[in-house]
Write a protein that holds these residues in place. Structure first.
Motif, short mmCIF file in Angstrom:
data_model
loop_
_atom_site.label_atom_id
_atom_site.label_comp_id
_atom_site.label_asym_id
_atom_site.label_seq_id
_atom_site.Cartn_x
_atom_site.Cartn_y
_atom_site.Cartn_z
N ALA A 1 0.84 -1.20 0.00
CA ALA A 1 0.00 0.00 0.00
C ALA A 1 0.88 1.24 0.00
N GLY A 2 0.40 2.25 -0.70
CA GLY A 2 1.15 3.50 -0.74
C GLY A 2 0.24 4.66 -1.03
N LYS A 3 0.83 5.78 -1.42
CA LYS A 3 0.02 6.98 -1.70
C LYS A 3 0.41 7.61 -3.03
N THR A 4 -0.59 8.17 -3.69
CA THR A 4 -0.33 8.95 -4.89
C THR A 4 0.16 10.33 -4.44
N PRO A 5 0.65 11.16 -5.37
CA PRO A 5 1.01 12.52 -4.99
C PRO A 5 -0.19 13.29 -4.43
N TYR A 6 -1.41 12.86 -4.79
CA TYR A 6 -2.63 13.56 -4.37
C TYR A 6 -3.17 13.03 -3.04
N LEU A 7 -2.35 12.29 -2.33
CA LEU A 7 -2.67 11.75 -1.01
C LEU A 7 -3.79 10.70 -1.02
N GLN A 8 -3.93 10.00 -2.14
CA GLN A 8 -4.91 8.90 -2.19
C GLN A 8 -4.20 7.59 -1.85
N ALA A 9 -4.90 6.75 -1.08
CA ALA A 9 -4.35 5.44 -0.75
C ALA A 9 -4.45 4.54 -1.97
N VAL A 10 -3.38 3.77 -2.23
CA VAL A 10 -3.37 2.85 -3.38
C VAL A 10 -2.87 1.48 -2.92
N ILE B 1 -1.43 -2.17 -4.46
CA ILE B 1 -1.02 -2.90 -5.68
C ILE B 1 -0.68 -4.34 -5.32
N GLU B 2 -0.94 -5.23 -6.28
CA GLU B 2 -0.50 -6.62 -6.13
C GLU B 2 0.91 -6.68 -6.67
N THR B 3 1.85 -7.18 -5.88
CA THR B 3 3.21 -7.27 -6.40
C THR B 3 4.03 -8.30 -5.64
N ALA B 4 4.88 -8.98 -6.38
CA ALA B 4 5.79 -9.90 -5.71
C ALA B 4 7.21 -9.34 -5.77
N THR B 5 7.38 -8.28 -6.51
CA THR B 5 8.76 -7.83 -6.78
C THR B 5 9.11 -6.49 -6.13
N HIS B 6 8.13 -5.72 -5.75
CA HIS B 6 8.46 -4.41 -5.20
C HIS B 6 8.59 -4.43 -3.69
N ARG B 7 9.27 -3.41 -3.17
CA ARG B 7 9.53 -3.33 -1.73
C ARG B 7 8.99 -2.02 -1.17
N ILE B 8 8.72 -2.03 0.14
CA ILE B 8 8.35 -0.79 0.83
C ILE B 8 9.49 0.22 0.66
N GLY B 9 9.16 1.45 0.38
CA GLY B 9 10.18 2.49 0.19
C GLY B 9 10.44 2.79 -1.26
N GLU B 10 9.94 1.92 -2.16
CA GLU B 10 10.13 2.20 -3.60
C GLU B 10 9.07 3.17 -4.08
N ARG B 11 9.48 4.01 -5.06
CA ARG B 11 8.50 4.85 -5.74
C ARG B 11 8.29 4.22 -7.11
N VAL B 12 7.07 3.79 -7.38
CA VAL B 12 6.81 3.09 -8.63
C VAL B 12 5.70 3.78 -9.41
N MET B 13 5.78 3.67 -10.72
CA MET B 13 4.70 4.19 -11.56
C MET B 13 3.60 3.13 -11.56
N VAL B 14 2.41 3.55 -11.22
CA VAL B 14 1.29 2.62 -11.09
C VAL B 14 0.15 3.07 -11.99
N THR B 15 -0.38 2.12 -12.76
CA THR B 15 -1.57 2.43 -13.55
C THR B 15 -2.80 2.08 -12.71
N ILE B 16 -3.65 3.06 -12.51
CA ILE B 16 -4.83 2.86 -11.66
C ILE B 16 -5.90 2.13 -12.46
N GLU B 17 -6.38 1.00 -11.90
CA GLU B 17 -7.35 0.18 -12.62
C GLU B 17 -8.76 0.30 -12.06
N ARG B 18 -8.83 0.65 -10.77
CA ARG B 18 -10.15 0.66 -10.13
C ARG B 18 -10.13 1.61 -8.95
#
Ligand code: SAM
Ligand code: SF4
Length: 451
Positions: free
Chosen positions: A405-414, A416-433
């Motif tokens: 779980a993380g936040k967008t620049p607009y302070l929205q909670a997001v 993501i399902e992931t097996a490869t990313h770690r807490i502390g990473e900034r990733v580009m995420v495509t919002i699906e829902r």
């Protein structure tokens, strides 16, 4: 090791104060515990902003008195401390109402906790002086492990108190006059946080955009200049600030929203009401149209900015027409989110003396209408994110295994399902829902696991 349980109520500034009190007590051999049952020291860090908030404290104290007695029967002592704004406002009255309380300490005195606790062992104590000395200069720095345990996003109080005296508000009485921490002290704190792994800081103040701290060149610096300096701290990727007053939203600060990449496109700018008569009675010192023009200016500087606000319904004398003006302002601005409250008369504030108090049932009705409208705009804002790709700072484990779980620049909670990313990473995420409280997305470039 002795254990301390700290329960903070109210605003983010109290969360920050609670952490700093934990740091002070850490130096006295206390470790934090999440439950009161095994705590040798229980500290309620209280909020006085509305009657309900203050009332909760006494209910909680009643329960803690029983816990204290049960522990005593087992041969264990418990020290009960009331800190924060109820402590400041009610002082010795708290111990009269609940004699189980050992120490009452106001928000400006918590750097003196060790000495006050020693005194409390010899008899009950109250310290609610608003001393001019700088408590921040006396607070111990948290250890890197303690910083990390709190996560990669951190609060930093840079300003305290308020000189605005809105007619409904207790803050000028509980937190005292406006005070800004010196720039060097704030920079040192943010550097320490960044070295421990913090990437995202929210600068706090009751009136944070009135910040006027002593700069590193000996001159007075405003909030924009402070943030430009903090943006140079290695590792700090995101900066936010809250809470601001419209009157202190100067051109330099608006320009920072255009020019400073680390400053996130989110602004919490309380307006309280949309009727000029009510705004004047509240002593807010601006009109509804001045607020609209300010928002236009901010949006011109940063077109995608997400706006948030606070509203009070049922301020004394608020007519149906006044309330409709508030709804009109909300329609005009379309906030991404907002907090709204029924007016609560606070002892010692000018509005509490007014004879034109609004009926509770009418306040309920207005609050419901206002919240319905704000919620519609919030959902629209969130749904408009679907299909967009935005940077998400991953902050913690998600709700389910395999989620972060993380936040967008607009302070929205997001999530993501992931097996490869770690807490502390900034990733580009495509919002699906867009769910009702969270967005759901997929890290860009990652296969669709559900396909
Ligand atoms: N400094 C900020 C500002 O200028 O708006 C607000 C700080 S106050 C801690 C947070 C919010 O609590 C206010 O914006 C207001 O909406 C709400 N609030 C304050 N006093 C209140 C009262 N007596 N009754 C209801 N809500 C209140
Ligand atoms: Fe309270 Fe904010 Fe008004 Fe200050 S500016 S009195 S903190 S509502």
């Amino acid at each position: 090791m002795k254990k301390v349980h700290i329960k903070s109520y109210g605003c983010q500034m109290n969360v920050y104060d609670g952490q700093r009190m934990a740091d002070v007590l850490g130096g006295e051999g206390f470790e934090e515990t999440a439950t009161p049952d095994d705590a040798d020291l229980i500290l309620l860090n209280t909020c006085h902003i509305r009657e309900r908030a203050a009332h909760k404290v006494y209910t909680e104290l009643g329960k803690l008195r029983e816990l204290k007695q049960a522990r005593k029967a087992d041969g264990r002592e418990t020290t009960l401390v009331v800190a924060g704004c109820v402590a400041q406002a009610e002082g010795a009255e708290i111990q009269r109402r609940q004699p189980a309380v050992d120490l009452v300490v106001g928000p400006q005195a918590y750097h003196r906790l060790p000495a006050l606790l020693a005194e409390a062992r010899r008899g009950r104590v109250v310290d609610t002086d608003l001393p001019p000395d700088d408590k921040f200069g006396h607070l111990p720095a948290p250890k890197p492990a303690a910083i990390l345990a709190r996560g990669i996003s951190a609060f930093v109080t840079v300003q305290e108190g308020c000189d605005k005296f809105c007619a409904f508000c207790v803050v000028p009485y509980t937190r005292g006059a406006e005070f800004s921490r010196p720039v060097a002290q704030v920079v040192a704190e943010v550097e320490r946080l960044a070295q421990a792994g913090v990437q995202d800081v929210t600068l706090l103040g009751q009136n944070v955009n009135a910040y006027h701290g002593e700069g590193q060149d000996g001159r007075v610096w405003g909030l924009a200049r402070l943030m430009r300096r903090l943006a140079e701290v290695p590792g700090i990727a995101r900066i936010r600030y809250t809470t601001s007053h419209p009157r202190d939203m100067d051109d330099e600060l608006i320009a920072a929203h255009r020019d400073l990449p680390q400053l996130m496109p989110f602004l919490h700018l309380p307006v309280q009401a949309g009727s000029d008569g009510i705004l004047a009675a509240m002593n807010r010192k601006h009109t509804a149209d001045e607020y609209r023009r300010l928002i236009d200016k901010v949006r011109k500087a940063r077109p995608d900015i997400a706006l948030s606000s606070d509203f009070i319904v049922g301020f004394p004398g608020e007519s149906d027409a006044d309330f409709e003006e508030t709804l009109r302002l909300i329609e005009d601005v379309r906030f991404a989110s907002a907090y709204s409250f029924k007016y609560s008369p606070r002892p010692g504030t000018p509005a509490a003396e007014l004879e034109t108090q609004v009926e509770p049932a009418l306040m309920d009705e207005r609050l419901q209408r206002l919240q319905g409208l704000v919620e519609r705009h919030r959902q629209e804002f969130n749904h408009a994110m679907v299909g967009r790709t935005v940077e998400v700072l991953l902050e913690r484990a998600g709700r389910h295994p395999g989620q972060l779980a993380g936040k967008t620049p607009y302070l929205q909670a997001v999530q993501i399902e992931t097996a490869t990313h770690r807490i502390g990473e900034r990733v580009m995420v495509t919002i699906e829902r867009a769910g009702s409280n969270s967005l759901f997305g997929r890290a860009a470039g990652q296969p669709d696991l559900a396909a």
